[in-house]
Design an enzyme around this catalytic site. Sequence first.
Site, mmCIF file in Angstrom:
data_model
loop_
_atom_site.group_PDB
_atom_site.id
_atom_site.type_symbol
_atom_site.label_atom_id
_atom_site.label_comp_id
_atom_site.label_asym_id
_atom_site.label_seq_id
_atom_site.Cartn_x
_atom_site.Cartn_y
_atom_site.Cartn_z
ATOM 1 N N HIS A 1 -46.747 -12.333 24.056
ATOM 2 C CA HIS A 1 -45.307 -12.541 24.254
ATOM 3 C C HIS A 1 -45.053 -13.952 24.770
ATOM 4 O O HIS A 1 -45.839 -14.499 25.549
ATOM 5 C CB HIS A 1 -44.762 -11.559 25.285
ATOM 6 C CG HIS A 1 -44.645 -10.150 24.784
ATOM 7 N ND1 HIS A 1 -44.879 -9.784 23.478
ATOM 8 C CD2 HIS A 1 -44.285 -9.002 25.435
ATOM 9 C CE1 HIS A 1 -44.689 -8.478 23.350
ATOM 10 N NE2 HIS A 1 -44.323 -7.985 24.522
ATOM 11 N N VAL B 1 -53.686 0.483 24.111
ATOM 12 C CA VAL B 1 -53.817 -0.024 25.484
ATOM 13 C C VAL B 1 -54.993 0.638 26.181
ATOM 14 O O VAL B 1 -55.713 -0.001 26.958
ATOM 15 C CB VAL B 1 -52.514 0.189 26.265
ATOM 16 C CG1 VAL B 1 -52.677 -0.274 27.713
ATOM 17 C CG2 VAL B 1 -51.365 -0.577 25.615
ATOM 18 N N ARG C 1 -40.935 3.068 37.219
ATOM 19 C CA ARG C 1 -40.825 1.674 37.637
ATOM 20 C C ARG C 1 -39.682 1.418 38.611
ATOM 21 O O ARG C 1 -39.807 0.614 39.534
ATOM 22 C CB ARG C 1 -40.673 0.764 36.409
ATOM 23 C CG ARG C 1 -41.928 0.673 35.566
ATOM 24 C CD ARG C 1 -41.653 -0.078 34.276
ATOM 25 N NE ARG C 1 -42.833 -0.112 33.414
ATOM 26 C CZ ARG C 1 -42.798 -0.428 32.137
ATOM 27 N NH1 ARG C 1 -41.631 -0.727 31.560
ATOM 28 N NH2 ARG C 1 -43.904 -0.435 31.423
ATOM 29 N N CYS D 1 -44.140 -5.343 29.938
ATOM 30 C CA CYS D 1 -44.990 -6.470 29.552
ATOM 31 C C CYS D 1 -44.193 -7.746 29.297
ATOM 32 O O CYS D 1 -44.737 -8.849 29.400
ATOM 33 C CB CYS D 1 -45.816 -6.114 28.322
ATOM 34 S SG CYS D 1 -44.846 -5.605 26.882
#
Length: 338
Positions: A244, A15, A99, A128
Amino acid sequence: MKKFNVAVVGASGMVGGELLSLLESRRFPVGEFCAFNSGKKPASVIFRGRKYVCAAPSFAALKKADIAFFVSTDEVAGEFAPRLAAAGTWCIDDSSLFRLSPGVPLVIPEVNGAEIRPARKLIAGPNCTLTGAAVALAEIHRKFRVTELRLATYQAVSGAGKAAMSRLEEELKTYFKKGAVPKLKDGNFPRPIAFNLFPQVGGFDAEGNSVEENKVEAELKKIWGDKKIKISSTAVRIPVLRGHSLAAWFKIARNCSEGTLRKTLLHTPGLKFFVKPENYPTPLENGLRTELVYAGRLRRAKTAANEFQIWIVSDNLYKGSALNSVQIAERIRLSHRT
């Protein structure tokens, strides 16, 4: 033009590499740049044509940055990000640690960019998997209120990291060489992934829900600012390298036609919607280094009133991770212009 001193923690990872590429291609105004990794292994990265040796992170070094990107582990983010944010450095964290923390905004800029405020310099990026649904259905939720959402996820192996991608490739090579998929025990996956799929992403809780399924529910509620919405999902790992996909069933509070929903989707920020059913997106065609979320096959469900179905695809390493972080930084940049 104001330039920002930038630090990237986890710069040598998968990433991290995408993040550096995006900072460069989107011409983010970087002043001084510093790259960090765990410090356990020697590593270097190339940024804007120059080689940078990755150092182990320290508070003193990171404090020199105006913006610090964390694309590393929960442990590293927990050690540095809160203190840095309190000291005045914008911290954009891609880990799962903050989060759901109260007072820490969980941000997808197209959906809830207004949550980015100078008083809250620690910002979390989302899981994600849910990003595609959060973006694609955001305007529908605002206008018609989604009351129930059911998701079947089809998650690429890159969501589990570089080693997981290598695992798929190794299984495929062994199959074509020996005619059988090897049963590897490397900690990446609970079952073989080549020519296979399995409904498990993370461990299970006492109720039989996986870690990923719980993340989807809790994080989407926070991003949309709606604790009442009912969300259920089954997270599935599939033998795709990148991108995804989601099959979604959503029920809305207000009655409306398919045509009205199509118009809403066509004007949803960050979304490319395909009206014709045969023009549906796929990970191979729309999930590789793409900045938008893609959706198609909208239709009315046959199981309940005011329920619809839709198919969603997004790049889990771009919009689901690195790109989202860069877009947050771009919002921060814009706030310095006013």
